[in-house]
Design an enzyme around this catalytic site. Sequence first.
Site, PDB file in Angstrom:
ATOM      1  N   SER A 184      11.687  -5.291 -10.783  1.00  0.00           N
ATOM      2  CA  SER A 184      11.110  -4.958  -9.327  1.00  0.00           C
ATOM      3  C   SER A 184      12.206  -5.581  -8.175  1.00  0.00           C
ATOM      4  O   SER A 184      11.453  -6.537  -7.632  1.00  0.00           O
ATOM      5  CB  SER A 184       9.914  -5.021  -9.059  1.00  0.00           C
ATOM      6  OG  SER A 184       9.329  -6.469  -9.470  1.00  0.00           O
ATOM      7  N   HIS A 205      13.746 -10.662  -5.630  1.00  0.00           N
ATOM      8  CA  HIS A 205      12.617 -10.065  -6.522  1.00  0.00           C
ATOM      9  C   HIS A 205      11.287  -9.920  -5.596  1.00  0.00           C
ATOM     10  O   HIS A 205      10.925 -10.539  -4.701  1.00  0.00           O
ATOM     11  CB  HIS A 205      12.330 -11.312  -7.652  1.00  0.00           C
ATOM     12  CG  HIS A 205      11.358 -10.751  -8.726  1.00  0.00           C
ATOM     13  ND1 HIS A 205      10.121 -10.549  -8.730  1.00  0.00           N
ATOM     14  CD2 HIS A 205      11.877 -10.184 -10.030  1.00  0.00           C
ATOM     15  CE1 HIS A 205       9.748 -10.093  -9.937  1.00  0.00           C
ATOM     16  NE2 HIS A 205      10.854  -9.961 -10.653  1.00  0.00           N
ATOM     17  N   HIS A 206      10.714  -8.866  -6.201  1.00  0.00           N
ATOM     18  CA  HIS A 206       9.551  -8.391  -5.232  1.00  0.00           C
ATOM     19  C   HIS A 206       8.460  -9.424  -5.103  1.00  0.00           C
ATOM     20  O   HIS A 206       7.651  -9.538  -4.196  1.00  0.00           O
ATOM     21  CB  HIS A 206       9.220  -7.194  -5.875  1.00  0.00           C
ATOM     22  CG  HIS A 206       8.125  -6.414  -4.988  1.00  0.00           C
ATOM     23  ND1 HIS A 206       7.491  -6.675  -3.930  1.00  0.00           N
ATOM     24  CD2 HIS A 206       8.000  -4.805  -5.070  1.00  0.00           C
ATOM     25  CE1 HIS A 206       6.882  -5.678  -3.267  1.00  0.00           C
ATOM     26  NE2 HIS A 206       7.130  -4.595  -3.950  1.00  0.00           N
ATOM     27  N   SER A 207       8.531 -10.375  -5.956  1.00  0.00           N
ATOM     28  CA  SER A 207       7.405 -11.388  -6.038  1.00  0.00           C
ATOM     29  C   SER A 207       7.619 -12.409  -4.984  1.00  0.00           C
ATOM     30  O   SER A 207       6.812 -13.136  -4.589  1.00  0.00           O
ATOM     31  CB  SER A 207       7.397 -12.175  -7.404  1.00  0.00           C
ATOM     32  OG  SER A 207       8.736 -12.735  -7.833  1.00  0.00           O
ATOM     33  N   ASN A 254       3.627 -10.991  -0.365  1.00  0.00           N
ATOM     34  CA  ASN A 254       3.261  -9.679  -0.590  1.00  0.00           C
ATOM     35  C   ASN A 254       1.698  -9.227  -0.037  1.00  0.00           C
ATOM     36  O   ASN A 254       0.787  -9.960  -0.475  1.00  0.00           O
ATOM     37  CB  ASN A 254       3.212  -9.261  -1.990  1.00  0.00           C
ATOM     38  CG  ASN A 254       4.765  -9.194  -2.357  1.00  0.00           C
ATOM     39  OD1 ASN A 254       5.343  -8.175  -2.478  1.00  0.00           O
ATOM     40  ND2 ASN A 254       5.305 -10.277  -2.794  1.00  0.00           N
TER      41      ASN A 254
END
Length: 494
Positions: free
Chosen positions: A49, A161-163, A341
Amino acid sequence: MGDGSAVPGVPPSAVDVDISAVAWGADRTMSDLETGMWRMEEAEPRLRSPIVAVDVLDRPPDWDRLVRAHEWASHVVPRIRMRVVEPALPLANPVFAVDPEFDLGFHLRRIRLPEPATFDHGLQICRTLATEPFDRARPPWIAMLIEGLDDGRALYMVKTHHSMTDGLGGIQLMALLHSRRAEPTPDKPDRLPPPPEQLTPVSALGKGIGEELARLPGRIGGLIRDAVGAATTATASPVQATKDVLGYANSVRRIATPPATHGSPLLAGRGLGRWFGVVEVGLPELKRAAHAAGCSVNDAYLAALLGGFRRYHTAHGLEVDSIPVGMPVSLRTAADASGGNHFAAGRFAGPAGDLEPAERMRQVRAIVLGLREEPALDVIDLAAPLLSRLPSRALAGWYLSQSSGLDLQASNVAGVPVPVYLAGARIERMFPFGPAPGCAVMATLISHVGTCCIGVNLDTAAVTEPALFMTCLQEGLDEVVALGGPGNGEDDTP
């Protein structure tokens, strides 16, 4: 990367505020949602992701100045220097810690394309870099300057990274660090880089468990308050309390149930291949089209995408009435820290049949408004503490079973409405490419100085003719924009 002049209506840059108070990504421990995104891709590579942003620059920036700007940014936002440390046991979430071997030269790269090189050649380089897995022992981001385009322009790509953050968090970071003038900013505020940290997996486990225990009284208190509130309501109005419980249960059922349509057989394949494409449209033109149908820019955007899907199927001799669509819905509030997020995932059957574009737009609007009002929209976020504790393979299997049924995921993020620069070069366009973990197509829109920049990330096992698909998408966009006709821009309908 900033100029000290605040702009009304635009988030401040790092030189407009006390940088000692800048707290982007200040939470050092991943949330349960972020933990799931970080861990499951190890078990299933199709769930990687990365979030990718590609800036189109009017000319190559000054390289030495660009390096200094990134060094400065790593002082202002310490998360840039942090790697992810997994705890010794998966009882706690991963922790961000300052990389004791942080090497800016590894993360910031430079390439010159052989002549003659076009924008598409540069985009191919971005796509290739985007599909490579992160070195999980280092901070999870990479940036690359791509020079040598035949029109004198350059590309600057950032992959995170989406994290680390969602789309809105990324825009917050961009607004904080990009400059609002081409000239260097003398004596801009700075601070010392964060000192290296030797955090071990055992230490990360202790830190994570300690933070969980520290949050426990607040969570228990919240549960008690909710229970007392529910009991009070039930005592005062048992009929209303029963309705509320049933209403939430029905909302959970609607959110958890896959969209009432099957994925297209034409787009059934799923794999590791990715292909990047772009389309763009003026924000005033898209606003006029939306206004003509009594809808919002987001409604017009989704209707254009669905029209493109219909045209792609028609080109293959197939008809399609609807396709399963996923759409992230921001859960951010003013009290939330920047970065990180904060979103929920909504799913619905997108009307892709042979409809007039205005009617498709109105149908989309009714669906999206209903989705946003679902009481249980955040149910996955509430379940994240349990999901993140599943074995990685089980978590990946569950997520893939949910996402692989989607033909389209679409996101829309408001960008920065004023001109911005990167080491002296003006950013003409900013194309976002969201992750496509399991879905056929991920489309992301960012508005940039009056232009809607749409980045499309295709799974090539699903969309086997990417160039044709992009042509169909452009035609779907043109069809929607034509509703507005000529004229001056108008405000977006909420």
